[in-house]
Design an enzyme around this catalytic site. Structure first.
Site, short mmCIF file in Angstrom:
data_model
loop_
_atom_site.label_atom_id
_atom_site.label_comp_id
_atom_site.label_asym_id
_atom_site.label_seq_id
_atom_site.Cartn_x
_atom_site.Cartn_y
_atom_site.Cartn_z
CG HIS A 274 -8.85 -21.59 -11.63
ND1 HIS A 274 -8.06 -21.72 -12.75
CD2 HIS A 274 -7.98 -21.57 -10.58
CE1 HIS A 274 -6.79 -21.80 -12.42
NE2 HIS A 274 -6.72 -21.69 -11.09
CG ASN B 173 -2.48 -23.18 -12.77
OD1 ASN B 173 -2.31 -24.18 -12.09
ND2 ASN B 173 -2.93 -22.04 -12.26
CG ASP C 278 -7.56 -24.09 -19.59
OD1 ASP C 278 -7.89 -22.91 -19.90
OD2 ASP C 278 -6.87 -24.35 -18.60
CG PHE D 275 0.69 -21.10 -15.47
CD1 PHE D 275 1.16 -22.38 -15.22
CD2 PHE D 275 0.90 -20.11 -14.52
CE1 PHE D 275 1.83 -22.68 -14.04
CE2 PHE D 275 1.57 -20.39 -13.33
CZ PHE D 275 2.04 -21.68 -13.10
#
Length: 400
Positions: free
Chosen positions: A162, A260, A287, A305
């Site tokens: 990430h 995000n 995700d 998020f």
């Protein structure tokens, strides 16, 4: 829901379409001509167990995956306890053994507690994890990331990152672009993503560590990865369905549009599509990040998020990219099924999903198997209805 726990089938191959030949059970698909694809594989999901059962759990997460045609997923480590030791990893592995209906491969954390301060027992966890990641947080220390790559390389594992420079976030929560400026929101700049990717690519080149970039969203990130591949760096990357079909122009003042990295500009979205088509971007990962309704009720500024995506990924991409002729179907299947397995060494053994590509339906989050209901695609009319998912020869989902 039909009881399909002990039903099996075998497809008869024709010209890319299949006639389903059930060997027993309810007979729903006998004689039907449908499309059969390899089971999809998502290398980036959040199933929230252990620690955050109110958001999702292993049973609901894997049911949601099966409804979307997925037979294998890789679960991120932002859990409680974080899988940062063999003992903490075992808590997650036991949940997988007891409650998962498809194949779930956990990530081990790079740093203890995902705090970015101390490396975990990578060697102790290596046999039980698919790769290492601190997803949700970027590793800020250059030296710590170098040591993580060196040890990951020695273990024959992948490091999945990430990428986010904390000092550049400045309290932002959507893309630092036109929408943020027009509506008075604090923005997340693209530099916060691509500058850490640039650092990591150099470290991967120097260490030889197999490196994977999570949820690429910025055009500069795509170009950096393209150049690194041309230079022989062992790097792959993923992007999500929402980044390919939405941009900041689609934003609404609702938490279901907050994730995000954020939805960026039209130019970024077009660069991602170009990267998909030329092979720079290797795979699509959802995700999938479920939250409670309360956590997503704070609009763009105050919501958590993350959005869910396992149950809509293929229909959205097929409807918005494949049917209009932008993304060939065989490329979409490679991105969702074969490429993730090639990179992460995930087997495809008796895993298939059965689709009615002409099946039209409306995305209704209240019908999701996932506990998470926040999707930017609520109310969308899409094509592609999953009829059945088979994992290891066992039917794990049949449409109602």
């Amino acid at each position: 829901m039909l009881d399909h726990s002990n039903q099996f089938y075998s497809p008869a191959v024709g010209d890319g379409r299949f006639v389903l030949q059930k060997t027993g059970g309810d007979g729903v698909f006998d004689g039907s001509t449908v499309s059969v694809f390899p089971g999809f594989c998502d290398v980036h999901v959040h199933f929230r167990e252990p620690g955050f059962f109110y958001k999702e759990d292993m049973a609901t997460g894997t049911r949601a995956a099966a409804r979307g045609g997925y037979t294998a997923v890789c679960a991120m480590p932002n859990l409680d306890p974080v899988p940062d030791s063999p003992e903490h990893l075992e808590v997650e592995l036991e949940a997988i053994r007891q409650r998962a209906s498809i194949r779930v491969y956990p990530y081990g954390a790079i740093t203890v507690g995902e705090k970015g301060e101390e490396l975990t027992d990578l060697e102790g966890m290596a046999s039980g994890v698919i790769a290492f990641s601190d997803d949700g947080r970027g590793v800020q220390s250059d030296s710590l990331m170098r040591r993580a790559m060196e040890r990951t390389k020695a273990l024959g594992k992948i490091l999945a990152a990430h990428c986010e420079v904390n000092d550049l976030l400045r309290g932002g929560y959507i893309h630092d672009g036109a929408y943020a400026a027009a509506h008075g929101h604090r923005g997340i700049c693209s530099e916060s993503e691509y500058l850490q990717i640039k650092r990591d690519l150099e470290l991967a080149r120097e260490t030889g560590c197999p490196y994977h970039v999570c949820h690429v969203s910025a055009k500069e990130s795509v170009e950096l990865i393209r150049r690194a591949k041309a230079q022989g760096v062992d790097v792959t990357c993923e992007t999500g369905p929402h980044y390919l079909v939405l941009d900041e122009g689609d934003l609404r003042e609702e938490g279901r549009f907050k994730m995000n990295p954020p939805l960026r500009s039209q130019a970024d979205r077009e660069a991602l599509l170009e990267g998909i088509l030329d092979g720079t971007i290797d795979m699509i990962a959802t995700d999938h990040a479920p939250h409670s309704a309360e956590e997503k009720a704070g609009g763009l500024e105050k919501s958590a998020f993350g959005v869910v995506g396992l149950e809509t990924a293929f229909p959205i991409l097929y409807t918005k990219l494949t049917r209009p002729g932008i993304l060939p179907l065989d490329r979409l299947i490679d991105l969702m099924a074969y490429a993730p397995r090639r990179r992460f060494g995930i087997p495809l053994e008796g895993d298939q999903c059965v689709w009615d590509l002409e099946g039209e339906w409306t995305v209704d989050p209240e019908r999701f198997a996932s506990k998470g209901k926040a999707t930017p695609f609520a109310g969308e009319r899409v094509y592609g209805r999953c009829l059945r998912t088979v994992c290891g020869g066992k039917i794990v989902y049949t449409a109602e």
